[in-house]
Motif scaffolding. Structure first.
Motif, short mmCIF file in Angstrom:
data_model
loop_
_atom_site.label_atom_id
_atom_site.label_comp_id
_atom_site.label_asym_id
_atom_site.label_seq_id
_atom_site.Cartn_x
_atom_site.Cartn_y
_atom_site.Cartn_z
N LYS A 87 20.90 1.50 18.84
CA LYS A 87 20.06 0.96 17.98
C LYS A 87 20.31 -0.55 17.89
CE LYS A 87 18.52 4.89 15.27
NZ LYS A 87 17.19 4.30 14.46
N ILE A 88 21.42 -0.80 17.63
CA ILE A 88 21.94 -2.40 17.51
C ILE A 88 21.76 -3.11 18.68
CG2 ILE A 88 23.79 -3.74 16.88
CD1 ILE A 88 24.89 -1.63 15.29
N ALA A 89 22.18 -2.43 19.97
CA ALA A 89 22.18 -3.22 21.23
C ALA A 89 20.69 -3.40 21.51
CB ALA A 89 22.88 -2.59 22.14
N SER A 90 19.61 -2.35 21.31
CA SER A 90 18.48 -2.45 21.96
C SER A 90 17.47 -3.23 20.63
CB SER A 90 17.80 -1.06 22.02
OG SER A 90 17.86 -0.32 20.94
N HIS A 91 17.96 -3.54 19.52
CA HIS A 91 17.03 -4.36 18.61
C HIS A 91 16.50 -5.57 19.16
CE1 HIS A 91 15.89 -5.91 14.62
NE2 HIS A 91 15.70 -4.30 14.27
N ASP A 148 15.90 -8.51 17.81
CA ASP A 148 16.54 -9.79 17.60
C ASP A 148 17.93 -9.91 17.96
OD1 ASP A 148 14.10 -10.60 16.16
OD2 ASP A 148 14.81 -9.36 14.26
N GLY A 149 18.50 -8.94 18.55
CA GLY A 149 19.94 -8.98 19.16
C GLY A 149 20.88 -8.41 17.85
N GLU A 150 20.45 -8.40 16.81
CA GLU A 150 21.45 -7.98 15.75
C GLU A 150 20.32 -7.04 14.80
OE1 GLU A 150 22.18 -11.30 13.33
OE2 GLU A 150 20.19 -11.57 12.54
N ALA A 151 21.09 -6.22 13.96
CA ALA A 151 20.37 -5.34 13.22
C ALA A 151 20.89 -5.14 11.56
CB ALA A 151 20.13 -3.69 14.01
N CYS A 152 19.92 -5.18 10.90
CA CYS A 152 20.47 -4.90 9.35
C CYS A 152 20.58 -3.32 9.56
CB CYS A 152 19.17 -5.22 8.52
SG CYS A 152 19.56 -4.71 6.88
N VAL A 153 21.65 -3.13 8.59
CA VAL A 153 21.93 -1.79 8.27
C VAL A 153 20.89 -0.86 7.77
CG1 VAL A 153 23.00 -2.08 6.05
CG2 VAL A 153 24.02 -0.23 7.40
N LEU A 167 31.51 -3.95 17.72
CA LEU A 167 30.39 -4.45 16.88
C LEU A 167 31.08 -5.84 16.27
CD1 LEU A 167 28.50 -1.68 15.23
CD2 LEU A 167 27.82 -2.94 17.28
N THR A 168 30.29 -6.62 15.63
CA THR A 168 30.65 -7.68 14.64
C THR A 168 29.64 -7.68 13.36
OG1 THR A 168 29.16 -9.54 15.55
CG2 THR A 168 31.56 -9.37 16.33
N SER A 169 29.85 -8.00 12.55
CA SER A 169 29.02 -8.06 11.42
C SER A 169 28.97 -9.11 10.28
CB SER A 169 29.35 -6.78 10.39
OG SER A 169 30.71 -6.96 9.97
N GLU A 170 27.99 -9.47 9.74
CA GLU A 170 27.69 -10.68 8.86
C GLU A 170 26.87 -10.08 7.44
OE1 GLU A 170 25.56 -15.03 8.85
OE2 GLU A 170 25.68 -13.90 10.83
N ARG A 171 27.55 -10.54 6.44
CA ARG A 171 26.94 -10.10 5.11
C ARG A 171 25.83 -11.20 4.88
NH1 ARG A 171 27.03 -6.42 1.52
NH2 ARG A 171 28.89 -5.63 1.92
N ARG A 172 24.59 -10.85 4.47
CA ARG A 172 23.48 -11.77 4.04
C ARG A 172 23.12 -11.03 2.75
NH1 ARG A 172 20.66 -12.34 9.71
NH2 ARG A 172 22.26 -12.85 10.88
N GLN A 207 25.88 -7.09 15.10
CA GLN A 207 25.58 -7.40 16.45
C GLN A 207 26.62 -6.69 17.39
OE1 GLN A 207 27.07 -9.95 14.07
NE2 GLN A 207 24.95 -10.15 13.19
N VAL A 208 26.24 -6.32 18.70
CA VAL A 208 26.99 -5.82 19.88
C VAL A 208 27.99 -7.06 20.09
CG1 VAL A 208 27.14 -5.19 22.04
CG2 VAL A 208 25.64 -4.25 20.36
N ALA A 209 29.24 -6.85 20.24
CA ALA A 209 29.87 -7.81 20.89
C ALA A 209 29.96 -7.96 22.53
CB ALA A 209 31.61 -7.44 20.71
#
Length: 123
Positions: free
Chosen positions: A58-62, A64-69, A95-100, A107-109
């Motif tokens: 799901k993340i890899a195919s999103h 935007d190249g990233e997906a919100c949980v 995966l890498t992650s970023e809190r917003r 995001q997939v690494a």
């Protein structure tokens, strides 16, 4: 905004601070060292669970190249279980992650995934 990376597998960084492939020459190039085998096994093990593989997909195919949980949690398990599986994927450096604010974006690494693909190349 802080970024968190996985901590379960040692991954090199480039001079620019980007994730670099952790290892490995193609499997047909020669026997893996014990250290490289451990690194790669941790990554493949993380993907061996169907829920984790679905989340990763799901993340890899999103788009935007990233997906919100909040956009990927519908995989048939509870939210705490989704969080557990995402943690395992981060620990394996997939995966890498970023809190917003209150949400976490994943995001997939790509360098790590490329290394896994290179390892499986035969020829």
């Amino acid at each position: 905004m802080s970024k968190s990376e996985g901590v379960g597998v040692a991954v090199a960084r480039s001079a620019a601070g980007e994730l670099a492939p952790p290892c490995c020459p193609p499997i047909s190039a020669g026997e893996l060292s014990p250290a490289d085998a451990e690194k790669m096994a941790a990554m493949f093990k993380a993907l061996s669970d169907p829920v984790r593989l679905r989340l990763f997909s799901k993340i890899a195919s999103h788009p935007d190249g990233e997906a919100c949980v909040c956009d990927i949690a519908d995989v048939g398990v509870s939210q705490p279980t989704v969080s557990h599986h995402l943690k395992k994927l981060r620990e394996a450096c997939l995966l890498t992650s970023e809190r917003r604010g209150t949400w976490v974006y994943y995001q997939v690494a790509p360098a790590v995934v490329a290394a896994m693909g290179a390892l499986l190349a035969v020829g």
